[in-house]
Design a protein around this motif. Structure first.
Motif, PDB file in Angstrom:
ATOM      1  N   ARG A 236      -8.886   2.174  -0.069  1.00 57.53           N
ATOM      2  CA  ARG A 236      -7.627   2.565  -0.726  1.00 57.53           C
ATOM      3  C   ARG A 236      -7.567   4.076  -0.916  1.00 57.53           C
ATOM      4  NH1 ARG A 236      -8.454   0.018  -5.137  1.00 57.53           N
ATOM      5  NH2 ARG A 236      -7.859  -1.953  -4.173  1.00 57.53           N
ATOM      6  N   MET A 237      -8.686   4.686  -1.300  1.00 54.41           N
ATOM      7  CA  MET A 237      -8.720   6.136  -1.511  1.00 54.41           C
ATOM      8  C   MET A 237      -8.499   6.896  -0.204  1.00 54.41           C
ATOM      9  SD  MET A 237      -8.923   6.599  -4.686  1.00 54.41           S
ATOM     10  CE  MET A 237      -9.218   8.371  -4.655  1.00 54.41           C
ATOM     11  N   ILE A 238      -9.056   6.391   0.886  1.00 52.00           N
ATOM     12  CA  ILE A 238      -8.827   7.021   2.190  1.00 52.00           C
ATOM     13  C   ILE A 238      -7.336   6.983   2.523  1.00 52.00           C
ATOM     14  CG2 ILE A 238      -9.237   6.840   4.682  1.00 52.00           C
ATOM     15  CD1 ILE A 238     -11.659   7.873   3.295  1.00 52.00           C
ATOM     16  N   GLY A 239      -6.698   5.861   2.248  1.00 50.11           N
ATOM     17  CA  GLY A 239      -5.272   5.744   2.502  1.00 50.11           C
ATOM     18  C   GLY A 239      -4.458   6.723   1.681  1.00 50.11           C
ATOM     19  N   LEU A 240      -4.857   6.913   0.429  1.00 47.83           N
ATOM     20  CA  LEU A 240      -4.160   7.885  -0.415  1.00 47.83           C
ATOM     21  C   LEU A 240      -4.326   9.296   0.125  1.00 47.83           C
ATOM     22  CD1 LEU A 240      -5.033   6.513  -3.985  1.00 47.83           C
ATOM     23  CD2 LEU A 240      -2.792   6.496  -2.868  1.00 47.83           C
TER      24      LEU A 240
ATOM     25  N   MET B 289      -8.038  -5.965   1.771  1.00 46.21           N
ATOM     26  CA  MET B 289      -8.110  -4.517   1.609  1.00 46.21           C
ATOM     27  C   MET B 289      -7.299  -3.823   2.685  1.00 46.21           C
ATOM     28  SD  MET B 289     -12.067  -3.942   2.975  1.00 46.21           S
ATOM     29  CE  MET B 289     -12.717  -5.219   1.885  1.00 46.21           C
ATOM     30  N   THR B 290      -6.985  -2.565   2.450  1.00 44.25           N
ATOM     31  CA  THR B 290      -6.335  -1.772   3.479  1.00 44.25           C
ATOM     32  C   THR B 290      -7.327  -1.553   4.635  1.00 44.25           C
ATOM     33  OG1 THR B 290      -7.035   0.264   2.368  1.00 44.25           O
ATOM     34  CG2 THR B 290      -4.822  -0.588   1.843  1.00 44.25           C
ATOM     35  N   PRO B 291      -6.836  -1.293   5.852  1.00 48.51           N
ATOM     36  CA  PRO B 291      -7.730  -1.203   7.011  1.00 48.51           C
ATOM     37  C   PRO B 291      -8.324   0.175   7.254  1.00 48.51           C
ATOM     38  CG  PRO B 291      -5.463  -1.110   7.732  1.00 48.51           C
ATOM     39  CD  PRO B 291      -5.408  -1.283   6.235  1.00 48.51           C
ATOM     40  N   ASN B 292      -8.302   1.044   6.250  1.00 46.25           N
ATOM     41  CA  ASN B 292      -8.641   2.447   6.479  1.00 46.25           C
ATOM     42  C   ASN B 292     -10.108   2.714   6.792  1.00 46.25           C
ATOM     43  OD1 ASN B 292      -5.886   3.277   5.843  1.00 46.25           O
ATOM     44  ND2 ASN B 292      -6.404   2.704   3.753  1.00 46.25           N
TER      45      ASN B 292
ATOM     46  N   SER C   6       0.805  -1.220   0.000  1.00 46.48           N
ATOM     47  CA  SER C   6       0.000   0.000   0.000  1.00 46.48           C
ATOM     48  C   SER C   6       0.838   1.270   0.000  1.00 46.48           C
ATOM     49  CB  SER C   6      -0.906   0.016   1.230  1.00 46.48           C
ATOM     50  OG  SER C   6      -0.113   0.081   2.410  1.00 46.48           O
ATOM     51  N   GLY C   7       2.091   1.171   0.461  1.00 47.90           N
ATOM     52  CA  GLY C   7       2.926   2.353   0.609  1.00 47.90           C
ATOM     53  C   GLY C   7       3.111   2.768   2.063  1.00 47.90           C
ATOM     54  N   TYR C   8       2.445   2.071   2.974  1.00 47.29           N
ATOM     55  CA  TYR C   8       2.582   2.396   4.390  1.00 47.29           C
ATOM     56  C   TYR C   8       2.539   1.123   5.234  1.00 47.29           C
ATOM     57  CZ  TYR C   8      -2.436   2.798   3.251  1.00 47.29           C
ATOM     58  OH  TYR C   8      -3.696   2.603   2.739  1.00 47.29           O
ATOM     59  N   SER C   9       3.186   1.213   6.390  1.00 45.16           N
ATOM     60  CA  SER C   9       3.257   0.101   7.336  1.00 45.16           C
ATOM     61  C   SER C   9       2.712   0.556   8.683  1.00 45.16           C
ATOM     62  CB  SER C   9       4.701  -0.382   7.480  1.00 45.16           C
ATOM     63  OG  SER C   9       5.200  -0.895   6.253  1.00 45.16           O
ATOM     64  N   THR C  10       2.443  -0.407   9.550  1.00 44.68           N
ATOM     65  CA  THR C  10       1.762  -0.060  10.793  1.00 44.68           C
ATOM     66  C   THR C  10       2.303  -0.806  12.002  1.00 44.68           C
ATOM     67  OG1 THR C  10      -0.418   0.110  11.857  1.00 44.68           O
ATOM     68  CG2 THR C  10      -0.046  -1.801  10.480  1.00 44.68           C
ATOM     69  N   TRP C  11       2.301  -0.105  13.123  1.00 39.22           N
ATOM     70  CA  TRP C  11       2.448  -0.746  14.428  1.00 39.22           C
ATOM     71  C   TRP C  11       1.043  -0.902  15.009  1.00 39.22           C
ATOM     72  CZ3 TRP C  11       5.772   3.267  13.017  1.00 39.22           C
ATOM     73  CH2 TRP C  11       7.151   2.997  13.071  1.00 39.22           C
ATOM     74  N   ARG C  12       0.809  -2.001  15.715  1.00 39.43           N
ATOM     75  CA  ARG C  12      -0.463  -2.191  16.413  1.00 39.43           C
ATOM     76  C   ARG C  12      -0.176  -2.644  17.832  1.00 39.43           C
ATOM     77  NH1 ARG C  12      -2.574  -5.403  11.340  1.00 39.43           N
ATOM     78  NH2 ARG C  12      -3.743  -3.797  10.236  1.00 39.43           N
TER      79      ARG C  12
ATOM     80  N   THR D 236     -17.836  -5.897  -1.706  1.00 34.26           N
ATOM     81  CA  THR D 236     -16.504  -5.985  -1.104  1.00 34.26           C
ATOM     82  C   THR D 236     -15.473  -5.217  -1.917  1.00 34.26           C
ATOM     83  OG1 THR D 236     -16.179  -8.111  -2.229  1.00 34.26           O
ATOM     84  CG2 THR D 236     -16.926  -8.182   0.056  1.00 34.26           C
ATOM     85  N   GLN D 237     -15.568  -5.281  -3.234  1.00 30.74           N
ATOM     86  CA  GLN D 237     -14.583  -4.589  -4.061  1.00 30.74           C
ATOM     87  C   GLN D 237     -14.778  -3.069  -4.027  1.00 30.74           C
ATOM     88  OE1 GLN D 237     -14.610  -6.538  -7.914  1.00 30.74           O
ATOM     89  NE2 GLN D 237     -13.662  -8.391  -7.078  1.00 30.74           N
ATOM     90  N   THR D 238     -16.009  -2.619  -3.877  1.00 29.38           N
ATOM     91  CA  THR D 238     -16.263  -1.186  -3.733  1.00 29.38           C
ATOM     92  C   THR D 238     -15.697  -0.674  -2.407  1.00 29.38           C
ATOM     93  OG1 THR D 238     -18.274  -1.327  -5.078  1.00 29.38           O
ATOM     94  CG2 THR D 238     -18.028   0.609  -3.669  1.00 29.38           C
ATOM     95  N   ILE D 239     -15.887  -1.434  -1.343  1.00 33.49           N
ATOM     96  CA  ILE D 239     -15.345  -1.035  -0.042  1.00 33.49           C
ATOM     97  C   ILE D 239     -13.825  -1.030  -0.082  1.00 33.49           C
ATOM     98  CG2 ILE D 239     -15.099  -1.763   2.378  1.00 33.49           C
ATOM     99  CD1 ILE D 239     -18.045  -2.634   2.261  1.00 33.49           C
ATOM    100  N   ALA D 240     -13.236  -2.020  -0.722  1.00 34.76           N
ATOM    101  CA  ALA D 240     -11.776  -2.056  -0.850  1.00 34.76           C
ATOM    102  C   ALA D 240     -11.270  -0.830  -1.595  1.00 34.76           C
ATOM    103  CB  ALA D 240     -11.340  -3.338  -1.554  1.00 34.76           C
ATOM    104  N   SER D 241     -11.964  -0.433  -2.645  1.00 39.30           N
ATOM    105  CA  SER D 241     -11.568   0.731  -3.429  1.00 39.30           C
ATOM    106  C   SER D 241     -11.664   2.013  -2.598  1.00 39.30           C
ATOM    107  CB  SER D 241     -12.446   0.850  -4.674  1.00 39.30           C
ATOM    108  OG  SER D 241     -12.137   2.013  -5.404  1.00 39.30           O
ATOM    109  N   ARG D 242     -12.745   2.163  -1.846  1.00 38.79           N
ATOM    110  CA  ARG D 242     -12.917   3.359  -1.016  1.00 38.79           C
ATOM    111  C   ARG D 242     -11.879   3.405   0.109  1.00 38.79           C
ATOM    112  NH1 ARG D 242     -19.459   4.588  -0.534  1.00 38.79           N
ATOM    113  NH2 ARG D 242     -19.880   4.436  -2.771  1.00 38.79           N
TER     114      ARG D 242
END
Length: 386
Positions: free
Chosen positions: A343-347, A284-287, A171-177, A335-341
């Protein structure tokens, strides 16, 4: 009917619980030697709660969570603590936040002891329902199932064996949890704080502890020598209680990993008698906080659709195919629409550098509450199929 489920994560176990309760003969294959939860915390919105209700574990889930999370003021903040955007509280009034471990235990304990096979390495799952796997002793076993559910995660070996696998991309980013060891006063405020190509998220657990995550734009190969030092460097001067949350978390409760997602959309989630579920189908990204929720929806949908066939000893092939076609029709676009949205939040959060972050923050401040309410309502607008 016989159902083989590959993967004992939350999605796979939800599918197992739902199909077992419907009357199916279920076997779960988990390659790890011990069945346990990965990750740390999980936000479950109204759609996920209805999915858990549908498979019969909703009340048990409510017992280990609290509705208090939905009363916290949430949205996006600036690192100085000022609010950029505030979510309408009535749009998230079913939100629950949970430590993944007890949720995993609820699902696992809802199944008979002989259902989950740990240390089971699946080498192939054919479209005719044949699964070849090795048990913990290395013995190879071949079994035929009426339905095979691939719930083996983002790096699914089963998906990789099917046509048109798009592969995985960073995605271009990594995370600590992390989850704090002790209660921390969040002052009834949660949500995310957005800085320049990094952000920090906070969510309350029932016992006063907090689940948190810290996200940073870095190369996938970026090495972190010491988690706490890196977290202090990037977030130590941000508003309270961010430094306190980091300090209140033991090093062994902090995990760091790159955020990957599918590199493209699958044209189908079904191949013969094999069906993909959860991250295997739509990682998907967790955004938007919907990765787990969509896996729960997948599982509840599958269980609901197969309930009329579940207790059949010889289900008709044509009926299985018809149900899988309906499953795909219900799940693919959503599911694919949510994944796309997501991704946009992450951008939006991570793409702007220092020069554009101010513009991004203006956009957040200018977003109408009605638009936020509509988005949150759409995400949670799901009920199990009749």
């Amino acid at each position: 009917m016989r159902v083989g489920i590959v993967g004992a994560g939350i999605g796979g176990l939800c599918a197992a619980v739902g199909l077992h309760r419907a009357g199916a003969d279920v076997a779960v294959f988990e390659r790890a030697s011990q069945v346990r939860a990965g990750g740390s915390g999980l936000s479950v919105f109204g759609n996920g709660l209805r999915a858990l209700d549908s498979i019969g574990v909703g009340e048990a889930f409510r017992a280990i969570t609290s509705p208090e999370a939905a009363t916290y003021q949430g949205g996006q903040r600036h690192p100085d603590g000022s609010w950029l955007s505030i979510y309408p509280m009535d749009a998230v009034n079913e939100l629950r936040v949970v430590d993944r471990a007890p949720l995993h235990e609820i699902l696992h304990s809802a199944l008979p002891e002989n259902v989950v096979n740990s240390g089971a390495r699946v080498s192939s799952a054919r479209s005719d329902g044949q699964i070849v796997w090795r048990d913990s002793s290395g013995r190879e076993i071949s079994e035929k199932f009426d339905l095979v559910v691939a719930a083996d995660g983002i790096h699914s070996r089963i998906r990789q064996s099917l046509p048109n696998d798009p592969g995985v991309t960073y995605s271009g980013y990594s995370t600590w949890r992390g989850i704090t060891d002790i209660p921390v006063d969040l002052h009834s405020e949660a949500g995310e704080t957005w800085g320049v190509r990094k952000r920090f998220g906070i969510a309350p657990l029932m016992d006063g502890r907090a689940y948190w995550f810290a996200v940073l734009s870095v190369n996938r190969e970026h090495q972190v020598n010491d988690d706490r030092t890196a977290l202090d460097e990037h977030f130590g001067t941000w508003h309270d209680p961010i430094p306190e949350l980091i300090a209140a978390t033991s090093s062994n409760r902090i995990g760091y990993l790159p955020i990957d997602e599918l590199a493209g959309n699958l044209p189908s989630y079904v191949q013969g008698r094999v069906v993909l579920l959860g991250d295997a189908a739509h990682a998907m990204t967790p955004n938007l906080g919907q990765g787990g929720g969509q896996a729960m929806e997948d599982a509840a949908t599958l269980a609901a659709l197969f309930t009329p066939l579940a207790d059949s000893s010889d289900p008709a092939k044509a009926e299985i195919a018809r149900i899988l076609t309906r499953y795909e029709g219900l799940r693919l676009k959503r599911t694919q629409t949510i994944a796309s949205r997501s991704r946009m939040i992450g951008l939006l959060a991570h793409k702007p550098g220092a020069g554009l972050t101010g513009v991004r923050d203006l956009i957040l401040r200018a977003t109408p509450t009605s638009a936020l309410r509509k988005q949150l309502a759409w995400l949670q607008d799901w009920t199990p199929p009749a």
